[in-house]
Design an enzyme around this catalytic site. Structure first.
Site, PDB file in Angstrom:
ATOM      1  N   THR A 130     -51.372  29.460  30.480  1.00 22.35           N
ATOM      2  CA  THR A 130     -50.866  29.897  31.784  1.00 22.35           C
ATOM      3  C   THR A 130     -51.853  29.746  32.940  1.00 22.35           C
ATOM      4  O   THR A 130     -53.075  29.859  32.749  1.00 22.35           O
ATOM      5  CB  THR A 130     -50.466  31.390  31.681  1.00 22.35           C
ATOM      6  OG1 THR A 130     -50.289  31.922  32.994  1.00 22.35           O
ATOM      7  CG2 THR A 130     -51.515  32.231  30.987  1.00 22.35           C
ATOM      8  N   TYR A 154     -53.144  40.629  30.414  1.00 24.75           N
ATOM      9  CA  TYR A 154     -52.353  39.472  29.952  1.00 24.75           C
ATOM     10  C   TYR A 154     -53.203  38.206  29.985  1.00 24.75           C
ATOM     11  O   TYR A 154     -53.277  37.454  29.013  1.00 24.75           O
ATOM     12  CB  TYR A 154     -51.113  39.323  30.850  1.00 24.75           C
ATOM     13  CG  TYR A 154     -50.375  38.010  30.704  1.00 24.75           C
ATOM     14  CD1 TYR A 154     -49.478  37.803  29.661  1.00 24.75           C
ATOM     15  CD2 TYR A 154     -50.556  36.967  31.621  1.00 24.75           C
ATOM     16  CE1 TYR A 154     -48.786  36.595  29.530  1.00 24.75           C
ATOM     17  CE2 TYR A 154     -49.872  35.765  31.503  1.00 24.75           C
ATOM     18  CZ  TYR A 154     -48.984  35.587  30.456  1.00 24.75           C
ATOM     19  OH  TYR A 154     -48.312  34.394  30.331  1.00 24.75           O
ATOM     20  N   LYS A 158     -54.480  35.738  26.988  1.00 24.21           N
ATOM     21  CA  LYS A 158     -54.116  34.315  26.970  1.00 24.21           C
ATOM     22  C   LYS A 158     -55.364  33.421  26.956  1.00 24.21           C
ATOM     23  O   LYS A 158     -55.330  32.296  26.464  1.00 24.21           O
ATOM     24  CB  LYS A 158     -53.242  33.980  28.179  1.00 24.21           C
ATOM     25  CG  LYS A 158     -51.785  34.439  28.024  1.00 24.21           C
ATOM     26  CD  LYS A 158     -50.991  33.463  27.152  1.00 24.21           C
ATOM     27  CE  LYS A 158     -49.513  33.815  27.088  1.00 24.21           C
ATOM     28  NZ  LYS A 158     -48.729  32.873  26.298  1.00 24.21           N
TER      29      LYS A 158
HETATM   30  P1  NAP Z   1     -40.045  35.288  28.076  1.00 25.70           P
HETATM   31  O1  NAP Z   1     -38.730  34.916  28.641  1.00 25.70           O
HETATM   32  O2  NAP Z   1     -40.611  36.645  28.359  1.00 25.70           O
HETATM   33  O3  NAP Z   1     -39.937  35.119  26.473  1.00 25.70           O
HETATM   34  C1  NAP Z   1     -40.915  35.615  25.622  1.00 25.70           C
HETATM   35  C2  NAP Z   1     -40.460  35.392  24.193  1.00 25.70           C
HETATM   36  O4  NAP Z   1     -41.478  35.926  23.306  1.00 25.70           O
HETATM   37  C3  NAP Z   1     -39.148  36.122  23.833  1.00 25.70           C
HETATM   38  O5  NAP Z   1     -38.400  35.285  22.981  1.00 25.70           O
HETATM   39  C4  NAP Z   1     -39.648  37.341  23.083  1.00 25.70           C
HETATM   40  O6  NAP Z   1     -38.715  37.852  22.163  1.00 25.70           O
HETATM   41  C5  NAP Z   1     -40.830  36.731  22.324  1.00 25.70           C
HETATM   42  N1  NAP Z   1     -41.747  37.743  21.818  1.00 25.70           N
HETATM   43  C6  NAP Z   1     -42.411  38.705  22.500  1.00 25.70           C
HETATM   44  N2  NAP Z   1     -43.148  39.452  21.663  1.00 25.70           N
HETATM   45  C7  NAP Z   1     -42.950  38.969  20.411  1.00 25.70           C
HETATM   46  C8  NAP Z   1     -43.407  39.318  19.128  1.00 25.70           C
HETATM   47  N3  NAP Z   1     -44.243  40.342  18.943  1.00 25.70           N
HETATM   48  N4  NAP Z   1     -42.998  38.595  18.075  1.00 25.70           N
HETATM   49  C9  NAP Z   1     -42.131  37.562  18.242  1.00 25.70           C
HETATM   50  N5  NAP Z   1     -41.642  37.186  19.435  1.00 25.70           N
HETATM   51  C10 NAP Z   1     -42.052  37.875  20.512  1.00 25.70           C
HETATM   52  O7  NAP Z   1     -41.167  34.236  28.472  1.00 25.70           O
HETATM   53  P2  NAP Z   1     -41.017  32.735  29.045  1.00 25.70           P
HETATM   54  O8  NAP Z   1     -40.959  32.821  30.525  1.00 25.70           O
HETATM   55  O9  NAP Z   1     -39.971  32.018  28.293  1.00 25.70           O
HETATM   56  O10 NAP Z   1     -42.453  32.146  28.692  1.00 25.70           O
HETATM   57  C11 NAP Z   1     -42.710  31.512  27.451  1.00 25.70           C
HETATM   58  C12 NAP Z   1     -44.209  31.475  27.193  1.00 25.70           C
HETATM   59  O11 NAP Z   1     -44.863  30.787  28.253  1.00 25.70           O
HETATM   60  C13 NAP Z   1     -44.881  32.835  27.130  1.00 25.70           C
HETATM   61  O12 NAP Z   1     -45.917  32.737  26.188  1.00 25.70           O
HETATM   62  C14 NAP Z   1     -45.464  33.034  28.521  1.00 25.70           C
HETATM   63  O13 NAP Z   1     -46.579  33.904  28.451  1.00 25.70           O
HETATM   64  C15 NAP Z   1     -45.867  31.612  28.844  1.00 25.70           C
HETATM   65  N6  NAP Z   1     -45.868  31.250  30.266  1.00 25.70           N
HETATM   66  C16 NAP Z   1     -44.759  31.448  31.027  1.00 25.70           C
HETATM   67  C17 NAP Z   1     -44.745  31.039  32.348  1.00 25.70           C
HETATM   68  C18 NAP Z   1     -43.535  31.220  33.240  1.00 25.70           C
HETATM   69  O14 NAP Z   1     -43.691  31.093  34.452  1.00 25.70           O
HETATM   70  N7  NAP Z   1     -42.351  31.456  32.670  1.00 25.70           N
HETATM   71  C19 NAP Z   1     -45.891  30.408  32.883  1.00 25.70           C
HETATM   72  C20 NAP Z   1     -46.993  30.219  32.060  1.00 25.70           C
HETATM   73  C21 NAP Z   1     -46.968  30.630  30.747  1.00 25.70           C
HETATM   74  P3  NAP Z   1     -37.659  39.001  22.563  1.00 25.70           P
HETATM   75  O15 NAP Z   1     -36.488  38.271  23.172  1.00 25.70           O
HETATM   76  O16 NAP Z   1     -37.350  39.637  21.260  1.00 25.70           O
HETATM   77  O17 NAP Z   1     -38.341  39.912  23.532  1.00 25.70           O
HETATM   78  O1  G4F Z   2     -42.936  37.066  39.060  1.00 27.07           O
HETATM   79  P1  G4F Z   2     -44.203  37.704  38.654  1.00 27.07           P
HETATM   80  O2  G4F Z   2     -44.113  38.978  37.909  1.00 27.07           O
HETATM   81  O3  G4F Z   2     -44.994  36.612  37.850  1.00 27.07           O
HETATM   82  P2  G4F Z   2     -46.562  36.432  37.491  1.00 27.07           P
HETATM   83  O4  G4F Z   2     -47.285  37.697  37.541  1.00 27.07           O
HETATM   84  O5  G4F Z   2     -47.063  35.319  38.331  1.00 27.07           O
HETATM   85  O6  G4F Z   2     -46.477  35.977  35.960  1.00 27.07           O
HETATM   86  C1  G4F Z   2     -45.570  34.963  35.530  1.00 27.07           C
HETATM   87  O7  G4F Z   2     -46.175  33.696  35.719  1.00 27.07           O
HETATM   88  C2  G4F Z   2     -47.363  33.460  34.942  1.00 27.07           C
HETATM   89  C3  G4F Z   2     -47.874  32.069  35.294  1.00 27.07           C
HETATM   90  O8  G4F Z   2     -48.709  32.152  36.406  1.00 27.07           O
HETATM   91  C4  G4F Z   2     -47.019  33.581  33.476  1.00 27.07           C
HETATM   92  F1  G4F Z   2     -48.129  33.343  32.719  1.00 27.07           F
HETATM   93  C5  G4F Z   2     -46.477  34.963  33.176  1.00 27.07           C
HETATM   94  O9  G4F Z   2     -46.070  35.014  31.804  1.00 27.07           O
HETATM   95  C6  G4F Z   2     -45.249  35.220  34.060  1.00 27.07           C
HETATM   96  O10 G4F Z   2     -44.226  34.352  33.658  1.00 27.07           O
HETATM   97  O11 G4F Z   2     -45.110  37.972  39.946  1.00 27.07           O
HETATM   98  C7  G4F Z   2     -45.435  36.948  40.859  1.00 27.07           C
HETATM   99  C8  G4F Z   2     -46.150  37.553  42.066  1.00 27.07           C
HETATM  100  C9  G4F Z   2     -47.283  38.516  41.736  1.00 27.07           C
HETATM  101  O12 G4F Z   2     -48.386  38.278  42.569  1.00 27.07           O
HETATM  102  C10 G4F Z   2     -46.724  39.892  42.014  1.00 27.07           C
HETATM  103  O13 G4F Z   2     -47.696  40.837  42.421  1.00 27.07           O
HETATM  104  O14 G4F Z   2     -45.185  38.333  42.790  1.00 27.07           O
HETATM  105  C11 G4F Z   2     -45.774  39.560  43.158  1.00 27.07           C
HETATM  106  N1  G4F Z   2     -44.709  40.550  43.336  1.00 27.07           N
HETATM  107  C12 G4F Z   2     -44.409  41.143  44.523  1.00 27.07           C
HETATM  108  N2  G4F Z   2     -43.415  42.022  44.343  1.00 27.07           N
HETATM  109  C13 G4F Z   2     -43.900  41.052  42.387  1.00 27.07           C
HETATM  110  C14 G4F Z   2     -43.085  41.994  43.021  1.00 27.07           C
HETATM  111  N3  G4F Z   2     -43.791  40.796  41.069  1.00 27.07           N
HETATM  112  C15 G4F Z   2     -42.836  41.465  40.359  1.00 27.07           C
HETATM  113  N4  G4F Z   2     -42.669  41.177  39.047  1.00 27.07           N
HETATM  114  N5  G4F Z   2     -42.039  42.413  40.943  1.00 27.07           N
HETATM  115  C16 G4F Z   2     -42.114  42.715  42.277  1.00 27.07           C
HETATM  116  O15 G4F Z   2     -41.384  43.556  42.774  1.00 27.07           O
END
Ligand code: NAP
Ligand code: G4F
Length: 370
Positions: A130, A154, A158
């Site tokens: 990430t 987090y 990671k």
């Molecule tokens: P997400 O929607 O929160 O999905 C997370 C998945 O992990 C869900 O299927 C969840 O299962 C599973 N999980 C959580 N804890 C677990 C455990 N103890 N054992 C088995 N499964 C578990 O996340 P996403 O947005 O798809 O992201 C996928 C991956 O990319 C994550 O590793 C995240 O940290 C990383 N990532 C995401 C972003 C982003 O912007 N989306 C960016 C960078 C990296 P349940 O459905 O049962 O909760």
């Molecule tokens: O949408 P966020 O919660 O995503 P964040 O923290 O960037 O994390 C996501 O992206 C990461 C990659 O950079 C992943 F690794 C991670 O698993 C996840 O998918 O928040 C984005 C930004 C933050 O700066 C937060 O402080 O939005 C700001 N924010 C402002 N108001 C808020 C809010 N975030 C959330 N969740 N809720 C609010 O009301």
């Protein structure tokens, strides 16, 4: 590479897991996913795939080495996509130990399971890393050589995942690599991440189902892409000749405030932001009569983090040149539009469903229907 195409996806029920499953099934893979047992079966994102002959689910948990080992030995995958994580940054401050177990040690469990099953030379591993690793950023934009400065439990977890993957690659010559993905969103995004929280609220406010939206830091900057485009890159990373790490981003940066402005505009509401910091407000200046002059967005301290990452901006040059990936397939405006249009329909459908439920309950009570 092997002729067998067998993928194992951890985190299959998540946003990325669901898109990746669809992508790999379309490429002819047998797709196996690990799911957690839960008292309510919440598998909405993959419900449409269940029952397909090439799609299989196995119970397991990233905190349980034995379950991981059992699934890996049974499936004998040729590719593993380790997407499972406690993925919410703010939640990681409340549950730091759980986050470390799943997001850090969980990665080690996957790597060791592959070694123990004798698959170290035949199974390629993708680790969902990430942009949060850059944290309190040391340069803008960020690329594969930018130093890491994790800024949440987090991100620290990671970071372990990133380094243990690199270590196994060097120590055991395993094909394992990390995609350093910047934020990617979609209509399947979890509802507490900022983009989806905004698009759902914009749809609800436009349809009279919510009065106001409370957010945290409106000035935070992110490089937001479309999740459907990003899963292709996960696959491309594993098809590369050598195992290497890649930054995956659009190369464009926007603030939370800008995202909200565009989302509300797509829902038919024009906002003007007035004031600063905790006193900033989003006021409706054009749109439905009943909303004009009303404050629709306010800032709440509840959504501020003890330490926040505020300047993420990725440089996807390496992925573009080496993998031939197109980072701007879906523009920022298109992404916002896809999400808002989806949520406008969802809110309308939820309303109809609730009317049907209410009327049905009444009819049942009156004996009109049995
Ligand atoms: P997400 O929607 O929160 O999905 C997370 C998945 O992990 C869900 O299927 C969840 O299962 C599973 N999980 C959580 N804890 C677990 C455990 N103890 N054992 C088995 N499964 C578990 O996340 P996403 O947005 O798809 O992201 C996928 C991956 O990319 C994550 O590793 C995240 O940290 C990383 N990532 C995401 C972003 C982003 O912007 N989306 C960016 C960078 C990296 P349940 O459905 O049962 O909760
Ligand atoms: O949408 P966020 O919660 O995503 P964040 O923290 O960037 O994390 C996501 O992206 C990461 C990659 O950079 C992943 F690794 C991670 O698993 C996840 O998918 O928040 C984005 C930004 C933050 O700066 C937060 O402080 O939005 C700001 N924010 C402002 N108001 C808020 C809010 N975030 C959330 N969740 N809720 C609010 O009301």
């Amino acid at each position: 590479m092997s002729e067998r195409k067998v993928a194992l996806i951890t985190g299959v029920t998540g946003q990325d897991g669901s898109y990746l499953s669809e992508f790999l099934l379309a490429k002819g893979y047998a797709v196996h996913g690990i799911i957690r047992r839960s008292s309510v079966d919440y598998r909405e994102r993959i419900a449409h795939l269940e029952g397909q002959p090439n799609f299989h689910l196995h119970y397991g948990d990233m905190g349980d080495s034995m379950s991981i080992l059992q699934v890996v030995s049974k499936v004998r995958p040729t590719e593993i996509y380790n997407l499972a994580a406690q993925s919410h940054v703010q939640v990681s401050f409340d549950a730091p130990e759980f986050t470390a177990d799943v997001d850090a040690v969980g990665v080690l469990r996957i790597l060791e399971a592959v070694r123990m099953c004798g698959l170290k030379d035949s199974c390629r591993i993708y680790q969902a890393s990430t942009s949060e690793l850059y944290g309190k950023v040391e340069e803008v934009p960020q690329n594969e050589n930018t130093p890491f400065h994790p800024y949440s439990p987090y991100a620290v977890a990671k970071l372990y995942g990133f380094w243990i993957v690199k270590e196994y690659r060097e120590a055991y010559h395993m094909y394992c690599c990390s995609g350093i993905l910047f934020n990617h969103e979609s209509e399947r995004r979890g509802e507490t991440f900022v983009t989806r929280k905004i698009t759902l609220a914009a749809a609800r406010i436009a349809q009279g189902k919510q009065d106001k939206l409370y957010l945290g830091n409106l000035s935070s900057l992110r490089d937001w892409g479309y999740a459907k485009d990003y899963v292709e890159c996960m696959w491309l990373i594993l098809q590369n000749e050598k195992p290497e790490d890649f930054v995956i981003a659009t190369g464009e940066q926007h603030s939370v405030r800008e995202f909200a402005y565009h989302a509300f505009k797509t829902a038919g509401i024009e906002l003007e932001f007035r004031g600063e910091g905790m006193n900033e407000k989003g006021v409706c200046v054009a749109g439905p009569e009943r909303l004009i002059g009303k404050t629709l967005i306010e800032v709440s301290a509840d959504f501020y983090r003890p330490t926040d990452v505020v300047n993420l901006w990725g440089d996807p040059t390496k992925a573009k040149e080496q993998l031939g990936w197109n980072p701007t397939k879906t523009s920022f405006e298109q992404l916002v539009s896809i999400m808002v249009k989806h949520d406008m329909k969802k809110v309308a459908a939820d309303h109809v469903a609730s009317l049907v439920r209410t009327n049905l309950a009444e009819y049942l009570e009156k004996g009109v229907v049995k």
